[in-house]
Design a protein around this motif. Structure first.
Motif, PDB file in Angstrom:
ATOM      1  N   ARG A   1       0.833  -1.182   0.000  1.00  0.00           N
ATOM      2  CA  ARG A   1       0.000   0.000   0.000  1.00  0.00           C
ATOM      3  C   ARG A   1       0.878   1.246   0.000  1.00  0.00           C
ATOM      4  O   ARG A   1       0.641   2.196  -0.716  1.00  0.00           O
TER       5      ARG A   1
ATOM      6  N   ILE B   1      -6.901  -7.652  -1.889  1.00  0.00           N
ATOM      7  CA  ILE B   1      -8.203  -7.371  -1.282  1.00  0.00           C
ATOM      8  C   ILE B   1      -8.896  -8.714  -1.092  1.00  0.00           C
ATOM      9  O   ILE B   1      -9.356  -9.318  -2.037  1.00  0.00           O
ATOM     10  N   GLN B   2      -8.898  -9.164   0.145  1.00  0.00           N
ATOM     11  CA  GLN B   2      -9.465 -10.482   0.379  1.00  0.00           C
ATOM     12  C   GLN B   2     -10.946 -10.391   0.658  1.00  0.00           C
ATOM     13  O   GLN B   2     -11.386  -9.488   1.353  1.00  0.00           O
TER      14      GLN B   2
ATOM     15  N   THR C   1     -18.843   5.192   3.498  1.00  0.00           N
ATOM     16  CA  THR C   1     -17.545   5.487   4.090  1.00  0.00           C
ATOM     17  C   THR C   1     -16.912   4.223   4.686  1.00  0.00           C
ATOM     18  O   THR C   1     -17.605   3.393   5.268  1.00  0.00           O
ATOM     19  N   GLY C   2     -15.611   4.062   4.464  1.00  0.00           N
ATOM     20  CA  GLY C   2     -14.883   2.941   5.055  1.00  0.00           C
ATOM     21  C   GLY C   2     -15.055   1.601   4.362  1.00  0.00           C
ATOM     22  O   GLY C   2     -14.619   0.574   4.878  1.00  0.00           O
TER      23      GLY C   2
ATOM     24  N   GLY D   1     -13.680   0.719   1.529  1.00  0.00           N
ATOM     25  CA  GLY D   1     -12.452   0.314   0.838  1.00  0.00           C
ATOM     26  C   GLY D   1     -12.297   0.954  -0.530  1.00  0.00           C
ATOM     27  O   GLY D   1     -11.618   0.412  -1.400  1.00  0.00           O
TER      28      GLY D   1
ATOM     29  N   ASP E   1     -10.669   3.661  -1.293  1.00  0.00           N
ATOM     30  CA  ASP E   1      -9.273   4.055  -1.444  1.00  0.00           C
ATOM     31  C   ASP E   1      -8.399   2.856  -1.848  1.00  0.00           C
ATOM     32  O   ASP E   1      -7.599   2.924  -2.790  1.00  0.00           O
ATOM     33  N   VAL E   2      -8.598   1.764  -1.126  1.00  0.00           N
ATOM     34  CA  VAL E   2      -7.863   0.532  -1.398  1.00  0.00           C
ATOM     35  C   VAL E   2      -8.126   0.075  -2.844  1.00  0.00           C
ATOM     36  O   VAL E   2      -7.222  -0.326  -3.575  1.00  0.00           O
TER      37      VAL E   2
ATOM     38  N   ASP F   1     -11.148  11.747  -4.764  1.00  0.00           N
ATOM     39  CA  ASP F   1     -11.952  11.203  -3.684  1.00  0.00           C
ATOM     40  C   ASP F   1     -13.021  12.232  -3.308  1.00  0.00           C
ATOM     41  O   ASP F   1     -12.773  13.436  -3.386  1.00  0.00           O
TER      42      ASP F   1
ATOM     43  N   ASN G   1     -19.157   8.798  -1.534  1.00  0.00           N
ATOM     44  CA  ASN G   1     -19.950   8.000  -0.600  1.00  0.00           C
ATOM     45  C   ASN G   1     -21.380   8.522  -0.518  1.00  0.00           C
ATOM     46  O   ASN G   1     -22.155   8.111   0.322  1.00  0.00           O
TER      47      ASN G   1
ATOM     48  N   VAL H   1     -15.523  -1.246   6.970  1.00  0.00           N
ATOM     49  CA  VAL H   1     -14.263  -1.935   7.301  1.00  0.00           C
ATOM     50  C   VAL H   1     -13.400  -1.087   8.241  1.00  0.00           C
ATOM     51  O   VAL H   1     -12.778  -1.599   9.161  1.00  0.00           O
TER      52      VAL H   1
ATOM     53  N   GLU I   1     -11.931  -2.302  11.724  1.00  0.00           N
ATOM     54  CA  GLU I   1     -10.485  -2.234  11.949  1.00  0.00           C
ATOM     55  C   GLU I   1     -10.205  -1.527  13.287  1.00  0.00           C
ATOM     56  O   GLU I   1      -9.440  -2.014  14.114  1.00  0.00           O
TER      57      GLU I   1
HETATM   58  N1  ATP Z   1     -10.566  -5.787   1.978  1.00  0.00           N
HETATM   59  C1  ATP Z   1      -9.863  -5.164   2.900  1.00  0.00           C
HETATM   60  N2  ATP Z   1      -8.904  -5.806   3.585  1.00  0.00           N
HETATM   61  C2  ATP Z   1      -8.212  -5.189   4.544  1.00  0.00           C
HETATM   62  N3  ATP Z   1      -8.397  -3.910   4.902  1.00  0.00           N
HETATM   63  C3  ATP Z   1      -9.329  -3.212   4.251  1.00  0.00           C
HETATM   64  C4  ATP Z   1     -10.112  -3.790   3.212  1.00  0.00           C
HETATM   65  N4  ATP Z   1     -10.972  -2.860   2.757  1.00  0.00           N
HETATM   66  C5  ATP Z   1     -10.741  -1.764   3.478  1.00  0.00           C
HETATM   67  N5  ATP Z   1      -9.747  -1.955   4.358  1.00  0.00           N
HETATM   68  C6  ATP Z   1      -9.242  -1.006   5.342  1.00  0.00           C
HETATM   69  O1  ATP Z   1     -10.332  -0.261   5.825  1.00  0.00           O
HETATM   70  C7  ATP Z   1     -10.002   1.104   5.959  1.00  0.00           C
HETATM   71  C8  ATP Z   1     -10.943   1.919   5.133  1.00  0.00           C
HETATM   72  O2  ATP Z   1     -10.691   1.685   3.766  1.00  0.00           O
HETATM   73  P1  ATP Z   1     -10.664   2.898   2.697  1.00  0.00           P
HETATM   74  O3  ATP Z   1      -9.892   4.055   3.233  1.00  0.00           O
HETATM   75  O4  ATP Z   1     -10.250   2.341   1.399  1.00  0.00           O
HETATM   76  O5  ATP Z   1     -12.224   3.244   2.692  1.00  0.00           O
HETATM   77  P2  ATP Z   1     -12.998   4.380   1.878  1.00  0.00           P
HETATM   78  O6  ATP Z   1     -14.152   3.715   1.224  1.00  0.00           O
HETATM   79  O7  ATP Z   1     -12.050   5.096   1.005  1.00  0.00           O
HETATM   80  O8  ATP Z   1     -13.544   5.287   3.046  1.00  0.00           O
HETATM   81  P3  ATP Z   1     -13.948   6.882   2.994  1.00  0.00           P
HETATM   82  O9  ATP Z   1     -15.206   6.963   2.191  1.00  0.00           O
HETATM   83  O10 ATP Z   1     -14.206   7.207   4.414  1.00  0.00           O
HETATM   84  O11 ATP Z   1     -12.815   7.593   2.386  1.00  0.00           O
HETATM   85  C9  ATP Z   1      -8.558   1.231   5.540  1.00  0.00           C
HETATM   86  O12 ATP Z   1      -7.737   1.224   6.674  1.00  0.00           O
HETATM   87  C10 ATP Z   1      -8.311  -0.006   4.707  1.00  0.00           C
HETATM   88  O13 ATP Z   1      -6.977  -0.414   4.772  1.00  0.00           O
END
Ligand code: ATP
Ligand code: MG
Length: 496
Positions: free
Chosen positions: A136, A146-147, A176-177, A179, A181-182, A245, A287, A363, A367
């Motif tokens: 990352r 991404i599991q 929100t949250g 994933g 970003d991931v 974003d 979101n 997520v 976490e």
């Molecule tokens: N499949 C996954 N496996 C492990 N960790 C994950 C997974 N999906 C999300 N995460 C973790 O969850 C947290 C939130 O993910 P991310 O920042 O991508 O969410 P987001 O949709 O961009 O949220 P926001 O809308 O608030 O920006 C991060 O710390 C990310 O590492």
């Protein structure tokens, strides 16, 4: 812990013994009598779904050492616990050198079996996590990192992979949250632009009067405070991917300008005379429902159609309940290692609590909840007491968990059939008298708890009782927070 164990042994008695032990500890066994077959299965793209191999070293066709060698050559990476008959130091050292994670001496006892398998699986989980974090940071996080066990999420990943191979603008939609970003990073890393910059901009976090300058750059002296020329995010991302974003938060003027950049492939820095050509791939995320924003008039329809050519919906965590326990264990392994805390597992009742909570923060919230629990934990196992907020949000004391949301998607893996319940359950005591009903009920329920790894919906269904009845019985029989594999939940044949 759950997982699929591949058992490879030419001796039928050993195979049966290990298979029974694997089932007893909640693993799904696959049994094979030779090395060739095993290598073939593990050579499949998904490694045949195998999480760990228990490998006999001495076999007539392809022996254990040859199997290890073949796996190494083919770059097949699966944790292996070898079994040796003699336990000689030389053999063990050679096996570990050849890539084995651990060894057991035949015939292995249940405790050694459980410890060895669990440790090897856990070490693997942790390695995966460390790799993911590293990737990352270096923008190499791919879709394989991404599991998920959820079909809806798998469908989203499939779309993401398809999109990654082209230059098509992708719009990630998810709470929100979830994933996003991931996901955006995975698209970048899986695309031809992987070696080029990945630049993320949180459109909602830039002060409205600076949006244009941040995105498109400015010349020196373009406005008060612009003491230096600034390239802007578009130029910074040249050749790579720009991640917009919270794109729904862009102010109207910036929306107009963004549309023009996307149409012309050129940016006009604030106060600049010359347009700058940029080659970028845009991934945006939101979101909030962007189409609703269009309807309300706060987001331009033409821009919406530019950005949303390829929309990918990322499902909220409550719609992928099968991911909750997997992610919880992943985070547990990571935080326990990071914090240097000896926390190793999550009690079935605590897992049930997590699976019943709706996770509005998705997520990220899970976490954080696990992080907090790891810090709070006093023992090697997380119980409901370590998730007080979740428990109180569900309106239950943290001693007992009650269902509060609709049925989860479905259990992560179909649990193995409970063959040994009736066979192993003693109906009479050593003195020949019938055992009290309550005792037998306790045995049956603790066996089910262990067997279905605390999946309350499944346990209730299998026992043919309602979930609330199950929870009441757990409380009455003092079975809340009984860990998997702990002495009081061993199968009834052992308890009887
Ligand atoms: N499949 C996954 N496996 C492990 N960790 C994950 C997974 N999906 C999300 N995460 C973790 O969850 C947290 C939130 O993910 P991310 O920042 O991508 O969410 P987001 O949709 O961009 O949220 P926001 O809308 O608030 O920006 C991060 O710390 C990310 O590492
Ligand atoms: Mg984000």
């Amino acid at each position: 812990m759950s997982g699929t164990l591949l058992i490879v042994d030419d001796d039928a008695v050993q195979r049966r013994l290990l298979e029974a032990m694997a089932r007893r500890f909640g693993y799904e066994p696959i049994v094979m009598d030779g090395g060739e077959q095993a290598v073939e299965l593990l050579s499949q793209p998904d490694r045949g779904g195998v999480d760990l191999m228990l490998l006999d070293l001495v076999m007539p066709d392809l022996d254990g050492f040859a199997v290890l060698e073949r796996l190494k050559k083919a770059g097949i990476d699966v944790p292996v616990v070898v079994q040796t008959a003699n336990g000689s130091i030389d053999t063990i050292i050679s096996a570990m050198r050849a890539g084995a994670a651990d060894f057991v001496v035949k015939p292995v006892g249940p405790e050694r079996f459980q410890v060895s398998v669990r440790n090897a699986l856990r070490a693997r989980e942790l390695e995966g996590e460390v790799r993911r974090i590293g990737k990352r940071q270096s923008n190499r996080l791919s879709f394989d990192d991404i599991q998920t066990r959820s079909e809806t999420m798998q469908a989203a990943l499939h779309l993401g992979r398809r999109a990654a191979s082209s230059n098509i603008p992708v719009l990630l939609e998810g709470e929100t949250g979830t994933g996003k970003d991931v996901f955006a990073r995975a698209i970048h890393a899986s695309s031809e632009r992987a070696g080029k910059p990945f630049v993320a901009v949180n459109c909602g976090a830039i002060p409205a009067n600076l949006v244009e300058s941040v995105l498109f750059g400015h010349e020196r002296g373009a406005f008060t405070g612009a003491t230096e020329k600034h390239a802007g995010k578009f130029v910074e991302a040249h050749g790579g991917t720009l991640f917009l974003d919270e794109v729904g938060d862009l102010p109207p003027e910036a929306q107009v300008k963004l549309l023009r950049v996307l149409q012309d492939g050129e940016v006009d820095p604030v106060g600049g005379k010359k347009a700058v050509r940029v080659d970028i791939r845009v991934v945006s995320a939101t979101n909030q429902s962007l189409i609703d924003k269009v309807k309300q008039g706060s987001f331009r329809e033409d821009l919406y159609y530019r950005l949303g050519v390829f929309p990918v919906g990322i499902p909220p965590l409550r719609q992928r309940a099968s991911d909750i326990r997997m992610l919880a264990r992943l985070f547990l392994a990571r935080f326990a290692a990071e914090e240097g805390r000896p926390v190793r597992s999550i009690a079935p009742a605590a897992l049930a609590l997590l699976e019943n909570y709706p996770w509005p923060g998705n997520v990220r919230q899970l976490e954080n909840a696990v992080f907090r629990a790891v810090v709070l934990a006093e023992n090697s196992e997380l119980t409901t007491a370590e998730f007080p907020q979740i428990a109180s949000a569900l309106g239950v004391s943290s001693e007992l968990t009650m269902p509060a949301v609709p049925e989860p998607e479905k259990p992560a893996q179909p649990p193995v059939p409970a063959k040994n319940i009736v066979r192993g359950l003693a109906l009479t005591k050593p003195d020949g008298h019938v055992r009290p009903l309550e005792e037998i009920e306790r045995d049956v329920i603790s066996h089910a708890l262990n067997h279905y790894e605390g999946q309350m919906t499944e346990i209730a269904r299998r026992l043919g009782i309602g979930r609330s009845t199950l929870y009441r019985k757990l409380s009455d029989l003092n079975l809340t927070d009984t860990p998997c594999g702990a002495p009081d939940t061993t199968p009834p044949e052992a308890a009887a």
